[in-house]
Design a protein around this motif. Structure first.
Motif, PDB file in Angstrom:
ATOM      1  N   VAL A  13      53.377 -60.752  29.310  1.00 35.09           N
ATOM      2  CA  VAL A  13      54.466 -60.161  29.618  1.00 35.09           C
ATOM      3  C   VAL A  13      54.425 -60.127  31.229  1.00 35.09           C
ATOM      4  CG1 VAL A  13      55.792 -58.157  29.753  1.00 35.09           C
ATOM      5  CG2 VAL A  13      54.637 -58.648  27.629  1.00 35.09           C
ATOM      6  N   PRO A  14      55.798 -60.602  31.745  1.00 29.90           N
ATOM      7  CA  PRO A  14      55.697 -60.299  33.286  1.00 29.90           C
ATOM      8  C   PRO A  14      55.597 -58.998  33.881  1.00 29.90           C
ATOM      9  CG  PRO A  14      57.534 -61.350  32.616  1.00 29.90           C
ATOM     10  CD  PRO A  14      56.962 -61.156  31.255  1.00 29.90           C
ATOM     11  N   ILE A  15      55.119 -58.882  34.985  1.00 28.30           N
ATOM     12  CA  ILE A  15      55.258 -57.551  35.576  1.00 28.30           C
ATOM     13  C   ILE A  15      56.404 -57.691  36.722  1.00 28.30           C
ATOM     14  CG2 ILE A  15      53.821 -56.208  37.450  1.00 28.30           C
ATOM     15  CD1 ILE A  15      51.194 -57.650  36.162  1.00 28.30           C
ATOM     16  N   TYR A  79      70.632 -47.896  53.177  1.00 35.08           N
ATOM     17  CA  TYR A  79      71.269 -49.039  53.275  1.00 35.08           C
ATOM     18  C   TYR A  79      69.959 -50.229  53.353  1.00 35.08           C
ATOM     19  CZ  TYR A  79      73.546 -53.447  53.759  1.00 35.08           C
ATOM     20  OH  TYR A  79      73.918 -54.657  53.480  1.00 35.08           O
ATOM     21  N   VAL A  80      69.669 -50.964  52.137  1.00 33.79           N
ATOM     22  CA  VAL A  80      68.927 -51.940  52.156  1.00 33.79           C
ATOM     23  C   VAL A  80      69.357 -53.367  51.710  1.00 33.79           C
ATOM     24  CG1 VAL A  80      67.058 -50.303  51.097  1.00 33.79           C
ATOM     25  CG2 VAL A  80      68.413 -51.603  49.559  1.00 33.79           C
ATOM     26  N   GLU A  81      68.492 -54.341  52.278  1.00 28.52           N
ATOM     27  CA  GLU A  81      68.758 -55.612  52.068  1.00 28.52           C
ATOM     28  C   GLU A  81      68.052 -56.417  51.349  1.00 28.52           C
ATOM     29  OE1 GLU A  81      70.911 -58.062  55.392  1.00 28.52           O
ATOM     30  OE2 GLU A  81      68.889 -58.761  55.651  1.00 28.52           O
ATOM     31  N   GLN A  82      68.217 -57.255  50.486  1.00 27.29           N
ATOM     32  CA  GLN A  82      67.294 -57.949  49.913  1.00 27.29           C
ATOM     33  C   GLN A  82      66.434 -59.037  50.915  1.00 27.29           C
ATOM     34  OE1 GLN A  82      67.403 -60.762  46.322  1.00 27.29           O
ATOM     35  NE2 GLN A  82      68.250 -59.147  45.286  1.00 27.29           N
ATOM     36  N   LEU A  83      65.249 -58.791  50.881  1.00 25.64           N
ATOM     37  CA  LEU A  83      64.421 -59.718  51.889  1.00 25.64           C
ATOM     38  C   LEU A  83      64.486 -61.292  51.084  1.00 25.64           C
ATOM     39  CD1 LEU A  83      62.723 -60.205  54.390  1.00 25.64           C
ATOM     40  CD2 LEU A  83      61.003 -59.003  53.318  1.00 25.64           C
ATOM     41  N   ALA A  84      63.649 -61.159  49.846  1.00 18.37           N
ATOM     42  CA  ALA A  84      63.080 -62.218  49.064  1.00 18.37           C
ATOM     43  C   ALA A  84      62.333 -61.940  47.978  1.00 18.37           C
ATOM     44  CB  ALA A  84      62.270 -63.297  49.816  1.00 18.37           C
ATOM     45  N   THR A  85      62.131 -62.742  47.183  1.00 16.24           N
ATOM     46  CA  THR A  85      61.454 -62.512  45.910  1.00 16.24           C
ATOM     47  C   THR A  85      59.870 -63.333  46.092  1.00 16.24           C
ATOM     48  OG1 THR A  85      63.131 -61.946  44.854  1.00 16.24           O
ATOM     49  CG2 THR A  85      61.377 -62.701  43.390  1.00 16.24           C
ATOM     50  N   TYR A  86      58.816 -62.665  45.647  1.00 11.81           N
ATOM     51  CA  TYR A  86      57.434 -63.148  45.621  1.00 11.81           C
ATOM     52  C   TYR A  86      57.095 -63.094  44.063  1.00 11.81           C
ATOM     53  CZ  TYR A  86      58.309 -62.260  50.471  1.00 11.81           C
ATOM     54  OH  TYR A  86      58.928 -62.106  51.746  1.00 11.81           O
ATOM     55  N   SER A  87      56.522 -64.082  43.729  1.00 11.40           N
ATOM     56  CA  SER A  87      56.293 -64.432  42.335  1.00 11.40           C
ATOM     57  C   SER A  87      54.623 -65.228  42.065  1.00 11.40           C
ATOM     58  CB  SER A  87      57.254 -65.022  41.735  1.00 11.40           C
ATOM     59  OG  SER A  87      57.653 -66.318  42.088  1.00 11.40           O
ATOM     60  N   GLY A  88      54.368 -65.269  40.935  1.00 11.83           N
ATOM     61  CA  GLY A  88      53.332 -66.142  40.583  1.00 11.83           C
ATOM     62  C   GLY A  88      52.274 -65.604  39.768  1.00 11.83           C
ATOM     63  N   GLY A  89      51.404 -66.479  39.290  1.00 15.71           N
ATOM     64  CA  GLY A  89      50.277 -65.807  38.550  1.00 15.71           C
ATOM     65  C   GLY A  89      48.895 -65.071  39.274  1.00 15.71           C
ATOM     66  N   ASN A  90      49.051 -65.487  40.620  1.00 15.80           N
ATOM     67  CA  ASN A  90      48.002 -65.287  41.388  1.00 15.80           C
ATOM     68  C   ASN A  90      48.046 -64.125  42.366  1.00 15.80           C
ATOM     69  OD1 ASN A  90      46.439 -67.218  40.325  1.00 15.80           O
ATOM     70  ND2 ASN A  90      47.334 -68.801  41.636  1.00 15.80           N
ATOM     71  N   ARG A  91      49.200 -63.574  42.472  1.00 13.41           N
ATOM     72  CA  ARG A  91      49.357 -62.395  43.487  1.00 13.41           C
ATOM     73  C   ARG A  91      49.116 -61.104  43.125  1.00 13.41           C
ATOM     74  NH1 ARG A  91      53.946 -59.588  42.994  1.00 13.41           N
ATOM     75  NH2 ARG A  91      53.812 -59.271  45.188  1.00 13.41           N
ATOM     76  N   ASP A  92      48.720 -61.118  41.833  1.00 15.16           N
ATOM     77  CA  ASP A  92      48.459 -59.593  41.248  1.00 15.16           C
ATOM     78  C   ASP A  92      47.367 -59.861  40.021  1.00 15.16           C
ATOM     79  OD1 ASP A  92      48.513 -57.259  39.564  1.00 15.16           O
ATOM     80  OD2 ASP A  92      50.476 -56.619  40.422  1.00 15.16           O
ATOM     81  N   PRO A  93      46.394 -59.158  40.235  1.00 16.96           N
ATOM     82  CA  PRO A  93      45.363 -59.452  39.144  1.00 16.96           C
ATOM     83  C   PRO A  93      45.695 -59.058  37.638  1.00 16.96           C
ATOM     84  CG  PRO A  93      44.537 -57.643  40.688  1.00 16.96           C
ATOM     85  CD  PRO A  93      46.040 -58.192  41.287  1.00 16.96           C
ATOM     86  N   GLY A  95      48.469 -59.756  36.225  1.00 15.32           N
ATOM     87  CA  GLY A  95      49.202 -61.001  35.313  1.00 15.32           C
ATOM     88  C   GLY A  95      50.372 -61.662  36.303  1.00 15.32           C
ATOM     89  N   TRP A  96      50.944 -62.241  35.715  1.00 17.36           N
ATOM     90  CA  TRP A  96      52.061 -63.193  36.175  1.00 17.36           C
ATOM     91  C   TRP A  96      53.176 -62.182  36.671  1.00 17.36           C
ATOM     92  CZ3 TRP A  96      56.638 -65.383  37.593  1.00 17.36           C
ATOM     93  CH2 TRP A  96      56.606 -66.675  37.967  1.00 17.36           C
ATOM     94  N   SER A  97      53.454 -61.906  38.086  1.00 14.37           N
ATOM     95  CA  SER A  97      54.290 -61.047  38.584  1.00 14.37           C
ATOM     96  C   SER A  97      55.145 -61.453  39.350  1.00 14.37           C
ATOM     97  CB  SER A  97      53.585 -60.102  39.355  1.00 14.37           C
ATOM     98  OG  SER A  97      52.958 -60.560  40.585  1.00 14.37           O
ATOM     99  N   VAL A  98      56.359 -60.809  39.526  1.00 13.69           N
ATOM    100  CA  VAL A  98      57.550 -60.918  40.519  1.00 13.69           C
ATOM    101  C   VAL A  98      57.742 -59.553  41.111  1.00 13.69           C
ATOM    102  CG1 VAL A  98      60.094 -61.399  40.267  1.00 13.69           C
ATOM    103  CG2 VAL A  98      58.655 -62.433  38.624  1.00 13.69           C
ATOM    104  N   SER A  99      57.717 -59.831  42.550  1.00 16.74           N
ATOM    105  CA  SER A  99      58.147 -58.663  43.159  1.00 16.74           C
ATOM    106  C   SER A  99      59.467 -58.886  44.019  1.00 16.74           C
ATOM    107  CB  SER A  99      57.104 -58.188  44.185  1.00 16.74           C
ATOM    108  OG  SER A  99      57.571 -57.260  45.181  1.00 16.74           O
ATOM    109  N   VAL A 100      60.506 -58.286  43.688  1.00 11.37           N
ATOM    110  CA  VAL A 100      61.823 -58.354  44.552  1.00 11.37           C
ATOM    111  C   VAL A 100      61.651 -57.172  45.890  1.00 11.37           C
ATOM    112  CG1 VAL A 100      64.184 -58.254  44.435  1.00 11.37           C
ATOM    113  CG2 VAL A 100      63.086 -58.920  42.381  1.00 11.37           C
ATOM    114  N   ALA A 101      61.495 -58.038  46.985  1.00  8.64           N
ATOM    115  CA  ALA A 101      61.228 -57.087  48.312  1.00  8.64           C
ATOM    116  C   ALA A 101      62.699 -56.824  48.904  1.00  8.64           C
ATOM    117  CB  ALA A 101      60.214 -58.013  48.915  1.00  8.64           C
ATOM    118  N   TYR A 102      62.482 -55.735  49.465  1.00 12.81           N
ATOM    119  CA  TYR A 102      63.941 -55.251  50.134  1.00 12.81           C
ATOM    120  C   TYR A 102      63.315 -54.860  51.617  1.00 12.81           C
ATOM    121  CZ  TYR A 102      66.453 -55.233  45.841  1.00 12.81           C
ATOM    122  OH  TYR A 102      67.073 -55.781  44.844  1.00 12.81           O
TER     123      TYR A 102
END
Lengths: 230, 230
Positions: A13-15, A79-93, A95-102
């Motif tokens: 299950v993705p994080i 007021y926040v702006e989306q920066l970018a999204t960081y993802s993958g199987g190796n960035r979080d021990p 599991g496979w994760s997606v971080s939407v960064a603002y």
């Protein structure tokens, strides 16, 4: 046959998390809000503020980051702006994760940080090691400020609503990471017509009073570009 | 007590997808790649190309969108840029979803689209209804091209590697959605020094041969900005 003996997969299950680069200006320094992680992974390590998306509660990732900011800074409706999204199987021990960064850029007076040794504004020129890929996320945030700062009103968001031209120039210099020529800066500010006088002066210093300005209403967003660069 | 009688929750595992806005130029028209959805939801409706992230296969969302592009356009290693991430509980009837959207800008000759009535390049001025929130994603992509086009080499990516100044101006005009003054355009192109002559001319038309140009090696990325606007 090939299925046999495969290593046990990590949680399938993705994080989904959100993280935020909160930048402000204090005494001429560009500062970022960091928190020390209270639990594993990376327990005790500094990180960008963030958290899991609560699918039963957050309408979207923007709502999630607003909740995180409200909890950690006392500020709502930032007021926040989306920066970018960081993802993958190796960035979080875990599991496979997606971080939407603002990204949030705001005057220090708008931040009401809990009195705690585990949350702090830190000089971006003197950073500790950060958890996960947060050093890369922060680097991208600083690059965004520098890149957009050159042709937008973004650096003005580091300041209180009313500011002098000297304070504005200092904010641009910190955002861009370079000194600007005062006469060129003032001519461009005049050309772009993005400021209006408040009618008040800043007094109380040893110098003669300096006129106070604010952004015109229509310029108070991240994406409002100036059409030409400083 | 409050737990009783709550409506059944939708699937509590988030859906992670990638989508891509592929833009190109054909006969003076800005076109976008669309595919007709082969299954529910929105079966038969046009949509941006995209698909689920395969956590067991895709290293990250960038790898996922490269896989999708390879499958649908025959093009591998296309340069893509993250556009933004779209999320929430209401954008996909299957549940809480995250779509990391990318953008690819390329010459038409680099696209090898399957011969199929269900995949097509469509004029961005004459779009069908799109599935999910894909109309909003496409709108953001076009705004990115317009916004960045004014101060970057982005519009040149719509063209083949070698082009005339007239073709470059046409690409900027399509990207920006406005006519440009030819003498101003040519002076700025000269000022910014982002082109180099190939040494060849375009012949074969009724006019006198026109010099061919290409982007300098160092300018061949999305993020390479020109410092000032057209």
């Amino acid at each position: 046959m090939e299925e046999i003996g495969q290593p046990l997969k990590k949680e399938s299950v993705p994080i989904i998390t959100v993280d935020v680069v909160v930048l402000t200006l204090d005494q001429g320094q560009l500062q970022v809000l960091l928190q020390r992680r209270p639990y594993a992974p990376f327990v005790g390590v500094w990180a960008l503020p963030g958290g899991f998306v609560h699918m039963d509660e957050d309408q979207d990732t923007l709502a999630a980051i607003q909740r995180v900011l409200r909890d950690k800074t006392g500020a709502s409706g930032l007021y926040v702006e989306q920066l970018a999204t960081y993802s993958g199987g190796n960035r979080d021990p875990r599991g496979w994760s997606v971080s939407v960064a603002y990204m949030a850029i705001l005057p220090k007076a708008d931040l009401h940080i809990a009195q705690s040794p585990d949350i702090a504004l830190v000089d971006t020129a003197n950073l500790p090691d950060l958890a996960f890929d947060h050093a890369a996320i922060l680097k991208d945030g600083l690059a965004r400020l520098r890149g957009k700062g050159a042709y937008s009103t973004l650096p003005a968001m580091l300041l209180p609503k009313e500011f002098t031209l000297s304070e504005l120039q200092a904010a641009y210099e910190v955002a861009l990471g370079e000194k600007l020529d005062t006469s060129v800066f003032r001519r461009k500010v005049a050309d772009f017509e993005f400021l209006e006088k408040t009618g008040e002066n800043r007094s109380g210093t040893s110098k003669r009073p300096a006129r106070l300005y604010r952004l015109k209403e229509t310029m108070q967003t991240f994406e409002r570009t100036l059409g030409r660069s400083f």
